[in-house]
Design a protein around this motif. Sequence first.
Motif, PDB file in Angstrom:
ATOM      1  N   ARG A 136      -7.454   4.162  -1.705  1.00  0.00           N
ATOM      2  CA  ARG A 136      -7.276   2.723  -1.900  1.00  0.00           C
ATOM      3  C   ARG A 136      -7.285   1.987  -0.559  1.00  0.00           C
ATOM      4  N   ALA A 137      -6.607   2.581   0.434  1.00  0.00           N
ATOM      5  CA  ALA A 137      -6.529   1.939   1.750  1.00  0.00           C
ATOM      6  C   ALA A 137      -7.907   1.853   2.403  1.00  0.00           C
ATOM      7  N   VAL A 138      -8.692   2.934   2.297  1.00  0.00           N
ATOM      8  CA  VAL A 138     -10.025   2.946   2.912  1.00  0.00           C
ATOM      9  C   VAL A 138     -10.929   1.912   2.242  1.00  0.00           C
ATOM     10  N   VAL A 139     -10.926   1.889   0.894  1.00  0.00           N
ATOM     11  CA  VAL A 139     -11.774   0.945   0.169  1.00  0.00           C
ATOM     12  C   VAL A 139     -11.366  -0.493   0.478  1.00  0.00           C
ATOM     13  N   SER A 140     -10.069  -0.751   0.509  1.00  0.00           N
ATOM     14  CA  SER A 140      -9.594  -2.106   0.810  1.00  0.00           C
ATOM     15  C   SER A 140     -10.018  -2.539   2.197  1.00  0.00           C
ATOM     16  N   ALA A 141      -9.975  -1.596   3.175  1.00  0.00           N
ATOM     17  CA  ALA A 141     -10.363  -1.929   4.547  1.00  0.00           C
ATOM     18  C   ALA A 141     -11.854  -2.227   4.648  1.00  0.00           C
ATOM     19  N   LEU A 142     -12.667  -1.485   3.869  1.00  0.00           N
ATOM     20  CA  LEU A 142     -14.114  -1.669   3.949  1.00  0.00           C
ATOM     21  C   LEU A 142     -14.585  -2.885   3.147  1.00  0.00           C
ATOM     22  N   ARG A 143     -13.971  -3.111   1.986  1.00  0.00           N
ATOM     23  CA  ARG A 143     -14.454  -4.160   1.088  1.00  0.00           C
ATOM     24  C   ARG A 143     -13.567  -5.403   1.069  1.00  0.00           C
ATOM     25  N   GLY A 144     -12.388  -5.258   1.631  1.00  0.00           N
ATOM     26  CA  GLY A 144     -11.470  -6.390   1.603  1.00  0.00           C
ATOM     27  C   GLY A 144     -10.700  -6.505   0.306  1.00  0.00           C
ATOM     28  N   ARG A 145     -10.964  -5.649  -0.645  1.00  0.00           N
ATOM     29  CA  ARG A 145     -10.232  -5.647  -1.915  1.00  0.00           C
ATOM     30  C   ARG A 145     -10.396  -4.268  -2.563  1.00  0.00           C
ATOM     31  N   TYR A 146      -9.596  -4.028  -3.592  1.00  0.00           N
ATOM     32  CA  TYR A 146      -9.683  -2.737  -4.290  1.00  0.00           C
ATOM     33  C   TYR A 146      -9.593  -2.979  -5.793  1.00  0.00           C
ATOM     34  N   SER A 147     -10.498  -2.355  -6.543  1.00  0.00           N
ATOM     35  CA  SER A 147     -10.481  -2.416  -8.006  1.00  0.00           C
ATOM     36  C   SER A 147     -10.153  -1.036  -8.553  1.00  0.00           C
ATOM     37  N   THR A 148      -9.247  -0.989  -9.497  1.00  0.00           N
ATOM     38  CA  THR A 148      -8.851   0.306 -10.057  1.00  0.00           C
ATOM     39  C   THR A 148     -10.039   0.978 -10.739  1.00  0.00           C
ATOM     40  N   ASP A 149     -10.023   2.304 -10.732  1.00  0.00           N
ATOM     41  CA  ASP A 149     -11.097   3.068 -11.370  1.00  0.00           C
ATOM     42  C   ASP A 149     -10.500   4.119 -12.298  1.00  0.00           C
ATOM     43  N   ALA A 150     -11.335   5.060 -12.745  1.00  0.00           N
ATOM     44  CA  ALA A 150     -10.891   6.073 -13.716  1.00  0.00           C
ATOM     45  C   ALA A 150      -9.768   6.941 -13.163  1.00  0.00           C
ATOM     46  N   ALA A 151      -9.786   7.197 -11.856  1.00  0.00           N
ATOM     47  CA  ALA A 151      -8.737   8.013 -11.251  1.00  0.00           C
ATOM     48  C   ALA A 151      -7.385   7.311 -11.357  1.00  0.00           C
ATOM     49  N   ASP A 152      -7.363   6.014 -11.068  1.00  0.00           N
ATOM     50  CA  ASP A 152      -6.118   5.253 -11.190  1.00  0.00           C
ATOM     51  C   ASP A 152      -5.623   5.245 -12.633  1.00  0.00           C
ATOM     52  N   GLU A 153      -6.573   5.111 -13.566  1.00  0.00           N
ATOM     53  CA  GLU A 153      -6.202   5.100 -14.978  1.00  0.00           C
ATOM     54  C   GLU A 153      -5.599   6.436 -15.401  1.00  0.00           C
ATOM     55  N   LEU A 154      -6.141   7.551 -14.875  1.00  0.00           N
ATOM     56  CA  LEU A 154      -5.591   8.866 -15.194  1.00  0.00           C
ATOM     57  C   LEU A 154      -4.157   8.991 -14.682  1.00  0.00           C
ATOM     58  N   ILE A 155      -3.922   8.544 -13.450  1.00  0.00           N
ATOM     59  CA  ILE A 155      -2.570   8.609 -12.878  1.00  0.00           C
ATOM     60  C   ILE A 155      -1.600   7.795 -13.727  1.00  0.00           C
ATOM     61  N   ASP A 156      -2.016   6.585 -14.113  1.00  0.00           N
ATOM     62  CA  ASP A 156      -1.161   5.741 -14.944  1.00  0.00           C
ATOM     63  C   ASP A 156      -0.889   6.398 -16.295  1.00  0.00           C
ATOM     64  N   GLN A 157      -1.919   7.045 -16.870  1.00  0.00           N
ATOM     65  CA  GLN A 157      -1.754   7.685 -18.176  1.00  0.00           C
ATOM     66  C   GLN A 157      -0.768   8.838 -18.096  1.00  0.00           C
ATOM     67  N   ILE A 158      -0.856   9.651 -17.033  1.00  0.00           N
ATOM     68  CA  ILE A 158       0.066  10.774 -16.862  1.00  0.00           C
ATOM     69  C   ILE A 158       1.494  10.255 -16.726  1.00  0.00           C
ATOM     70  N   GLU A 159       1.677   9.187 -15.964  1.00  0.00           N
ATOM     71  CA  GLU A 159       3.017   8.619 -15.800  1.00  0.00           C
ATOM     72  C   GLU A 159       3.536   8.064 -17.128  1.00  0.00           C
TER      73      GLU A 159
END
Length: 649
Positions: free
Chosen positions: A173-196
């Motif tokens: 997330r930090a790398v993408v935010s630094a390169l693009r100036g923003r971050y959009s959640t993807d399937a990996a984030d959704e998996l983490i949220d689902q497990i929690e």
Amino acid sequence: MRGTNTSPPWHFVGGKGGVGKTTCAAAFAIDAARTRRTLLISTDPASSLGDVLGIRVTGAPRPVPHVPRLAAANLDATRAFERWLAPRRDLLSTIAVRGTYLDNEDVGRVLKLSLPGIDEVIGLVEIARMAAAGYDAAVIDAAPTGHTLRLLASPVLLERVAGLLDGLQSHHRAVVSALRGRYSTDAADELIDQIERDGRALAARLRDETQTRITWVTLPEPMALEETVDALSVLARDRISVRSLLVNRTTPVPPEPCEWCTARRRFEARAMRPIAGRFGGMDMCTLPQLVVEPRGIKALRRVTASIARWTPPEATPPVKRRVRAVSVSRANADGLPTGARWILFGGKGGVGKSTCAAAFALTLAARDPARRILLLSSDPAHSLGDVLGVRIGNDAVTVKGAPVNLRVREIDAGASLARFRSRYLDSVDEAFGRIARSSMRGGADEAAFRQLIDLAPPGIDEVIAIGEVAEALSGSLAQPETIVSDTAPTGHALRLLRTPALLRDWTQALMAILLKYHEIVGAGELGRLLVQLSRRLRHLETILRDPEQTAFVIVTRAAALPRAETIRFARALDELDIAVAAVIVNAVGAGTCARCKKLEREESRQVARLVKERPTERPCAIIEAPAEVPPPHGVGRLTAWASAWRRIM
């Protein structure tokens, strides 16, 4: 975890091993199936469900013959984990690769082994999956106490897995935010949220009395009741309520005067009364001891009809004198492995493993005063202190009245893991400290390498603790130390004995990663720590498989289910190449009334079958230990009791 919210109510049947959980769970399920589609599931790694029902039970639900609306299954933890992991494997690898310099090969090597605590929590996920497939109720025959407590606490571990993955994903997330100036959640984030979310949903379900009911089964004996108190206290701290307590195998009124039955009834009433006072708001019921263990549908239908609400007797006078069921000569227990340097006692829970291990260790120490004896408990639900009547902890201590060459220890596996974890984290910090000094990248990579300790296979704590103790066997031959181990009940003990090989694979996976990237992190203290652990595990495996050094003593009872489990346990030990030197048939005999005579005839029949079936192809002694009221407790009584053991084969 699809299906959790629509899954039918769960009824867990828990308790100390050997108290009759499986029988009670099967009886409850048969009763529930009169009006509802019911699934009966066993989570015990050493399940006896097939023996109780008299049918073959597999990992997939199958209809139970002659019981409409009832199906039964044994939970297969390995297949359940693989089923859970398969659709998530690629995303989990993606998260790990994003969070560190590890590549897919490295991640695959670690994921192939395990995730922290995942075997227990996936058990709950699997229960929800199976129960949601067309059932109105699920009755769960739980494993013995320690395993069940971990199972019921496991949703928290699923949330920890989510936290670990979130830490790895944060680098991406930090790398993408630094390169693009923003971050959009993807399937990996959704998996983490689902497990929690799954973890939180399971935890909420277990605390909801409309969704989860727990019946705790125990015996009318102080040790079993004390373990029950401890277990219920742990569950209460986790805000999980137990509303029903079933005391199994209570002694009924004898058909004629019988000193044994009278002593048992007094002993049981005195043991149960304080428990009833402590848990006054709980439904407390009893199930009388049956002459023949209920097996098969017809016998199980009669079990629920025999359950009665417990009413305390008006008076509970103490037992006037100790009553022994069998009178035998003193010197006929030869055949126990007195020459081995590591003697492990194991068997089905509730058969008296701790009592037999303590009595044997006391006898061994008295026979050979020059020999150092360490009596060690590796059972998560320790009982040695209760058996000896003293407080015992993680530091080995002598016991008043016992031979001075005997020390006793109840191993704190958590403390051993904490020490190893601290050394591991310090060594990672030391390695990445060198990176920082040389201006190379560290940061997220260091965090990821620190978190690899949390991907260790379940059981690492106990194996590390046992490995430390096993090193004592390599000590000075001039003053050798013999270890007498009181192990956990069958299924847990087998997992512990199989874990060194699995844990060594995990260690070697970490070593391979370290070697592959040694130019980045260097070997240093981290490499030395992993090499030391790998050698210790290999040493532990070698000792376990050396019949000159290690012998196993299986403790059982003269009843059908313990006998059947003993045969399976012995064969599993044979497959692990661990020598079974003896089987102790514990608590043999009863009194003089007609009912006691029937009990003794049934016991004789079961012992004869055990002898005929031969637990192992290797030479194996079979020894009987007499029943006593009160059961042997304390140094003096244990020593006297051991002198009455007799070899029958």
